[in-house]
Design a protein around this motif. Structure first.
Motif, short mmCIF file in Angstrom:
data_model
loop_
_atom_site.label_atom_id
_atom_site.label_comp_id
_atom_site.label_asym_id
_atom_site.label_seq_id
_atom_site.Cartn_x
_atom_site.Cartn_y
_atom_site.Cartn_z
N ARG A 15 0.83 -1.21 0.00
CA ARG A 15 0.00 0.00 0.00
C ARG A 15 0.86 1.26 0.00
O ARG A 15 0.44 2.30 -0.51
CB ARG A 15 -0.96 0.00 1.20
CG ARG A 15 -2.06 -1.08 1.08
CD ARG A 15 -2.95 -1.13 2.31
NE ARG A 15 -3.65 0.12 2.54
CZ ARG A 15 -4.78 0.48 1.93
NH1 ARG A 15 -5.33 -0.32 1.07
NH2 ARG A 15 -5.34 1.63 2.20
N PHE A 57 -1.41 4.39 -1.17
CA PHE A 57 -2.58 4.48 -0.27
C PHE A 57 -2.13 4.86 1.14
O PHE A 57 -2.89 5.42 1.91
CB PHE A 57 -3.35 3.17 -0.22
CG PHE A 57 -3.79 2.67 -1.55
CD1 PHE A 57 -4.37 3.54 -2.46
CD2 PHE A 57 -3.62 1.35 -1.91
CE1 PHE A 57 -4.76 3.09 -3.71
CE2 PHE A 57 -4.02 0.90 -3.15
CZ PHE A 57 -4.59 1.76 -4.06
N PRO A 62 -1.84 8.39 -5.09
CA PRO A 62 -1.92 7.18 -5.93
C PRO A 62 -2.24 7.50 -7.39
O PRO A 62 -1.71 6.87 -8.28
CB PRO A 62 -3.07 6.37 -5.31
CG PRO A 62 -3.29 6.93 -3.97
CD PRO A 62 -2.71 8.30 -3.93
N TYR A 63 -3.11 8.53 -7.60
CA TYR A 63 -3.54 8.78 -8.97
C TYR A 63 -2.46 9.41 -9.84
O TYR A 63 -2.65 9.57 -11.03
CB TYR A 63 -4.84 9.62 -8.99
CG TYR A 63 -4.78 10.94 -8.25
CD1 TYR A 63 -5.18 11.02 -6.93
CD2 TYR A 63 -4.34 12.09 -8.89
CE1 TYR A 63 -5.15 12.23 -6.24
CE2 TYR A 63 -4.31 13.30 -8.21
CZ TYR A 63 -4.71 13.36 -6.89
OH TYR A 63 -4.67 14.55 -6.22
N VAL A 119 1.35 3.13 -11.35
CA VAL A 119 1.41 1.85 -10.66
C VAL A 119 -0.03 1.41 -10.49
O VAL A 119 -0.86 2.21 -10.06
CB VAL A 119 2.06 2.03 -9.26
CG1 VAL A 119 1.93 0.78 -8.43
CG2 VAL A 119 3.51 2.45 -9.38
N ASN A 120 -0.37 0.20 -10.85
CA ASN A 120 -1.75 -0.27 -10.68
C ASN A 120 -1.79 -1.50 -9.79
O ASN A 120 -0.80 -2.21 -9.64
CB ASN A 120 -2.42 -0.55 -12.02
CG ASN A 120 -2.79 0.73 -12.76
OD1 ASN A 120 -2.80 0.79 -13.96
ND2 ASN A 120 -3.05 1.79 -12.01
N THR A 121 -2.94 -1.69 -9.18
CA THR A 121 -3.08 -2.73 -8.16
C THR A 121 -4.20 -3.69 -8.51
O THR A 121 -5.25 -3.26 -8.98
CB THR A 121 -3.39 -2.07 -6.79
OG1 THR A 121 -2.43 -1.06 -6.54
CG2 THR A 121 -3.35 -3.09 -5.67
N SER A 164 -9.82 3.45 -16.28
CA SER A 164 -8.67 4.37 -16.26
C SER A 164 -8.57 5.12 -17.59
O SER A 164 -8.12 6.27 -17.63
CB SER A 164 -7.38 3.62 -15.97
OG SER A 164 -7.18 2.60 -16.92
N ALA A 174 -6.22 -3.63 -14.36
CA ALA A 174 -4.95 -3.10 -13.86
C ALA A 174 -3.88 -3.03 -14.95
O ALA A 174 -2.96 -2.24 -14.85
CB ALA A 174 -4.45 -3.94 -12.68
#
Lengths: 316, 331
Positions: free
Chosen positions: B48, B53, B73-74, B78-80, B100, B148
């Motif tokens: 996180r 986050f 985060p935005y 990097v995507n989760t 996205s 993602a």
């Protein structure tokens, strides 16, 4: 471990409750039937049945000379709704309900959002108390209190005077339609009281809907590149929409049907609730009163259909 | 070469709880990296923090050489893939995957085409019009994966990605994730508490305990040369031997680990070391034995075909001295 006496199958429990337990277990539908019968009878016959009986009256007409209801099927009463004097009442009411609903949504949303997202423990209890407390006191007392607040000699005028803003208030009251001699005899006054009285009905469902929005969806939205405002419009708002719609059903339909608030605070021009009250009371025109009652039902039906078309219930 | 992700002395404290405690990690571009540890060990917090986050209490983070602390985060490429997928319930599968792209104002035709491509990559072509609620757990997982990777992020984070799937599906997804990672060339960082999963999938593994990284290395490294009792115990099912036991064999007083499959069972007569069988479970091709050797409990995995021991038997216990791995740390 305490060993139960007897064999692998325990003996029947004695008495009427034992027998009933076994019977319900064997016939689960019997229990459902017994539990549903009283409420279905109540809802079906006494509640909806009397509403239908009222609606039936709307297809009758009033004999203009004798003042008696003629029990013959006719659409003439509905035609009367479209007379300018009556149609004005409908338009006025729908506009008022719409404005009250939108304002309730705007005021309620931030309160509901804070409560759902940030309030914990005793703060949450305080929130519920704060929202519900006004509901515990008499509706009439609150409406009369507002009349005093908004009256010409009332506290609001006094505050404006103290701040030397009386000209501002006078300028506002000079605006046609929404203005008047004082706030307590203007549509603005009616609007403020409606907004105050119905607000809890908007806050609670909105808060419940917001509370069910999982935090990880908000994380996921940000992760995929959404700024906080994009997350709000693309995730939080659509998921809270069923709650807002539920709240708006309350505020909209309650405003459509109320006749006490506009009687105490407001101008002399009627809204639907007052028209129903007047027609079935002093005028004795039950058919027209019934026809007026159908109007909010039709409007609510249209409203829900539109809300569904716009996808308000997609998140359900 | 610049690391894909670089954590330097990163700590994340929640009040008195040190979820991450001075973590140092260097993850190479294109690497399939696993963060392994029991629940509460800080691996998810670490993920996180990389996603943004959580902000670190102290320390420095770089993603492809750029400072990441304080960046929301935005703004991270990097995507989760979330543990419970976090699919948007009010959007259909295609719009979930295209989310996205929609935010970046890619026009509708284009974003739906790209989303279809991503769905094809995870073998879900034709599922675009369904709602997440109408999919099985495995399918939702694939949608989360497609969502993602549709943007081709620099780093893909996976939080217990296979945790909710049944065994068969899990094994298939492990293979698919690996081939997907190879074909995309994206750096994958995944969090798991399943040591088998970490060892079989990752290029390198970091073992977490109590907010600290205990050991980082290739799966072979971690498995064969654990540097602590914790790693030996947690990764696989090594026997952890106390210093007294080790001293009797090697002359050195240190904790040591011994793989269960390194132990041989011999006839008890004349054996240098004897033990009593206290547990026996049949595993198919192997038998797992619980042994009591002078009060030290060991377990051994031996071929089923040659083993006829029963609980209560006294047997000879043998292993090559070099199979004993001495651990530097006492921890």
């Amino acid at each position: 471990m305490t060993a139960l006496e007897g064999g692998a199958i325990l003996p029947r429990r004695g008495g009427i409750f034992g027998a009933l337990s076994d019977a319900f277990w064997r016939h689960p539908k019997l229990l459902v039937f017994l539990m549903l019968t009283p409420p279905v009878l109540w809802l079906g016959i006494i509640y909806l049945g009397s509403l239908l009986a009222l609606l039936l009256q709307s297809f009758y007409s009033l004999d203009e000379f004798s003042g008696l209801v003629v029990p013959e099927f006719t659409l003439s009463t509905y035609a009367q709704l479209f007379r300018p004097s009556n149609f004005d009442i409908i338009v006025r009411t729908v506009l008022m309900a719409a404005v009250v609903t939108i304002a309730s949504g705007v005021v309620a949303f931030p309160i509901a959002y804070m409560a759902a997202r940030y309030a914990k423990g005793k703060w949450k209890a305080l929130f519920y108390l704060g929202v519900m407390l006004p509901l515990w006191s008499s509706y009439l007392v609150k409406v009369y209190a507002w009349k005093l607040i908004l009256a010409k000699e009332g506290i609001l005028n006094w505050v404006f005077e103290g701040l030397h803003l009386t000209p501002l208030l006078d300028a506002f009251l000079a605006i046609p339609v929404i203005g008047g001699n004082s706030l307590s005899v203007s549509y603005t006054g009616t609007f403020l009281v409606f907004l105050y009285i119905w607000l809890p009905y908007m806050i609670l469902p909105t808060q419940a809907a917001l509370e069910r929005v999982p935090v990880n969806l908000i994380d996921a939205s940000g992760d995929l590149g959404a700024t906080p405002s994009q997350t709000f419009w693309h995730v939080i708002f659509p998921l809270a929409l069923p709650g807002l719609v539920a709240g708006s059903i309350f505020t909209f339909s309650l405003t459509l049907g109320d006749y006490i608030i506009p009687n105490i605070v407001g101008s002399s021009r009627q809204i639907i609730g007052q028209a129903v009250y007047a027609q079935q009371g002093s005028a004795g025109n039950i058919p027209l009163a019934a026809a007026f009652t159908v109007v909010p039902i039709v409007i609510m039906g249209l409203y829900l259909w539109m809300a569904k078309r716009l996808g308000a219930f997609n998140a359900l | 070469m610049t690391s894909a992700v670089s954590l330097q002395q990163v700590s994340r404290h929640f009040g008195a709880v040190r979820a991450m405690d001075s973590v140092d990690l260097e993850i190479a571009p294109g690497e399939f990296f696993a963060m392994l540890g029991p629940s509460g060990s800080g691996k998810t917090t670490c993920l996180r923090v990389i996603a943004g986050f959580e902000q670190p209490t102290s320390g420095h983070i770089e993603i492809f050489g750029e400072t990441a602390e304080g960046v929301p985060p935005y703004r991270r490429n990097v995507n989760t893939v979330f543990q419970d997928y976090a699919l948007f319930p009010h959007l259909n599968v295609l719009d979930n995957v295209a989310y996205s792209l929609m935010l970046r104002k890619v026009d509708k035709v284009d974003r739906h085409r790209q989303a279809e491509d991503a769905l094809a990559l995870v073998k879900l072509s034709g599922y675009g019009t369904r709602r997440p609620g109408q999919l099985s757990g495995g399918q939702r997982q694939r949608v989360a994966l497609a969502r993602a990777i549709v943007n081709r992020p620099k780093v893909l984070l996976l939080d217990e990605p296979l945790g909710a799937l049944d065994l068969k599906l899990r094994e298939r997804m492990q293979d698919e994730l690996k081939s997907l990672q190879r074909s995309l060339g994206i750096t994958f960082i995944f969090v798991t508490h399943d040591q088998g999963e970490a060892l079989s999938m990752a290029d390198r593994v970091a073992v977490f305990s109590d907010g600290k990284v205990m050991q980082v290395g290739t799966p072979e490294d971690i498995y064969n040369h654990p540097n602590s009792r914790f790693v030996a115990d947690f990764v696989g099912s090594s026997n952890v031997l106390p210093p007294d036991f080790t001293a009797a064999i090697t002359g050195q007083r240190a904790w040591a680990s011994l793989r269960p499959e390194a132990i041989r069972i011999t006839p008890s007569d004349g054996a240098a070391m004897q033990g009593r069988v206290v547990a026996r479970s049949f595993m198919g091709s192997t038998v797992r034995l619980g042994l009591d050797v002078n009060g030290v409990s060991l377990h051994a995995v031996v071929p089923a075909s040659t083993n006829t021991t029963a609980i209560g038997d006294t047997v000879g216990v043998a292993f090559a001295p070099e199979a004993l791995h001495l651990m530097g740390r006492e921890a």
